[in-house]
Design an enzyme around this catalytic site. Structure first.
Site, PDB file in Angstrom:
ATOM      1  N   SER A 189     -24.230  -7.176   4.931  1.00 49.29           N
ATOM      2  CA  SER A 189     -25.189  -7.680   5.919  1.00 49.29           C
ATOM      3  C   SER A 189     -26.366  -8.310   5.201  1.00 49.29           C
ATOM      4  O   SER A 189     -26.781  -7.840   4.131  1.00 49.29           O
ATOM      5  CB  SER A 189     -25.694  -6.551   6.814  1.00 49.29           C
ATOM      6  OG  SER A 189     -26.781  -6.987   7.615  1.00 49.29           O
TER       7      SER A 189
ATOM      8  N   TYR B  36     -30.000   1.762   7.917  1.00 50.24           N
ATOM      9  CA  TYR B  36     -28.933   0.756   7.928  1.00 50.24           C
ATOM     10  C   TYR B  36     -29.062  -0.179   6.724  1.00 50.24           C
ATOM     11  O   TYR B  36     -28.088  -0.446   6.019  1.00 50.24           O
ATOM     12  CB  TYR B  36     -29.001  -0.038   9.226  1.00 50.24           C
ATOM     13  CG  TYR B  36     -27.972  -1.137   9.322  1.00 50.24           C
ATOM     14  CD1 TYR B  36     -26.628  -0.852   9.490  1.00 50.24           C
ATOM     15  CD2 TYR B  36     -28.358  -2.479   9.246  1.00 50.24           C
ATOM     16  CE1 TYR B  36     -25.684  -1.863   9.585  1.00 50.24           C
ATOM     17  CE2 TYR B  36     -27.421  -3.498   9.338  1.00 50.24           C
ATOM     18  CZ  TYR B  36     -26.089  -3.179   9.506  1.00 50.24           C
ATOM     19  OH  TYR B  36     -25.150  -4.187   9.586  1.00 50.24           O
TER      20      TYR B  36
END
Length: 237
Positions: A132, A146
């Protein structure tokens, strides 16, 4: 369209979104594809029927089950680790078990899957981890855990690229920005905020991520390794 004819491909987390687009892309190029799913049985069965790929239920949070699933595929040519989970919120109140589960799926699973695949992977094989852009940029509150898991992937990719390079096996991360999916729909409540950070003000399409995966996995990707391939519409620019 037959660039992967005869190639053995495993996609971990392939029933929906980016994973499903990757399954479709490799099947369109004549690869033999197996993909795993955790709970989306209906979606997995539909994708298998549509593409001719083989669906395999496997929980990426279960290390032993994951290792067994990878080992059962024999000599892979391409491993794509797409399975992931997202937990956002105030770190002072986030459930610790939920954070640890995210670490299991987003960090431990890619590492163990990549290592197990490499044990019998064909020379010149490809290992691709779907990460990501949040590994590089976390522009809003609540994403620390995250982002931590996605940043951990970067160190793993760099290290494994060194470990497996003598066999011509490449290890890379694809780092999408906002991508239209069940987890992050293009018309979701965060869309306008995310687009405000971007140079190209739209969500990526899952098929665009899949095209990058196919490029890295193909012959043109032979010298691309240990890299973070960001595809984010300028989110992190």
């Amino acid at each position: 369209m037959n660039a992967f004819n005869g190639k053995n491909v495993l996609v971990l987390g392939g029933s929906r979104g980016i994973g499903a687009a990757i399954v479709r892309r490799f099947r369109a190029a004549a690869a033999s594809v197996t993909f795993t799913y955790a709970g989306s049985q209906e979606a997995a069965q539909g994708l298998a029927a549509e593409t001719g790929a083989r669906a395999l239920q496997a929980n990426s949070a279960d290390r032993d089950a994951l290792i067994a699933a990878v080992a059962a595929q024999g000599a892979l040519d391409v491993l794509v680790v797409n399975a992931g989970t997202l937990v956002l919120g105030d770190p002072l109140t986030l459930d610790a078990d939920a954070v640890d589960h995210m670490i299991d799926v987003n960090v431990r699973a890619p590492y163990h899957a990549a290592v197990e695949a490499a044990r019998r992977m064909n020379d010149e094989g490809r290992i691709i981890i779907i990460g990501s852009v949040n590994a590089d940029r976390m522009p809003f509150a609540g994403g620390a855990a995250y982002a931590m898991t996605k940043s951990a992937m970067q160190g793993m990719v760099r290290g494994l690229a060194r470990d497996f390079g003598a066999r011509g096996i490449t290890v890379n991360s694809i780092q999408p920005g906002p991508t239209d999916s069940d987890m992050n729909p293009a018309d979701g409540p965060m869309a306008a905020t995310m687009h405000s950070f971007m140079a190209i003000k739209r969500h990526a399409r899952a098929a665009e991520i899949a095209e990058l995966a196919a490029y890295i996995a193909g012959p043109h990707g032979a010298m691309i390794t240990g890299s973070m391939q960001t595809i984010d519409g300028g989110f992190g620019a």
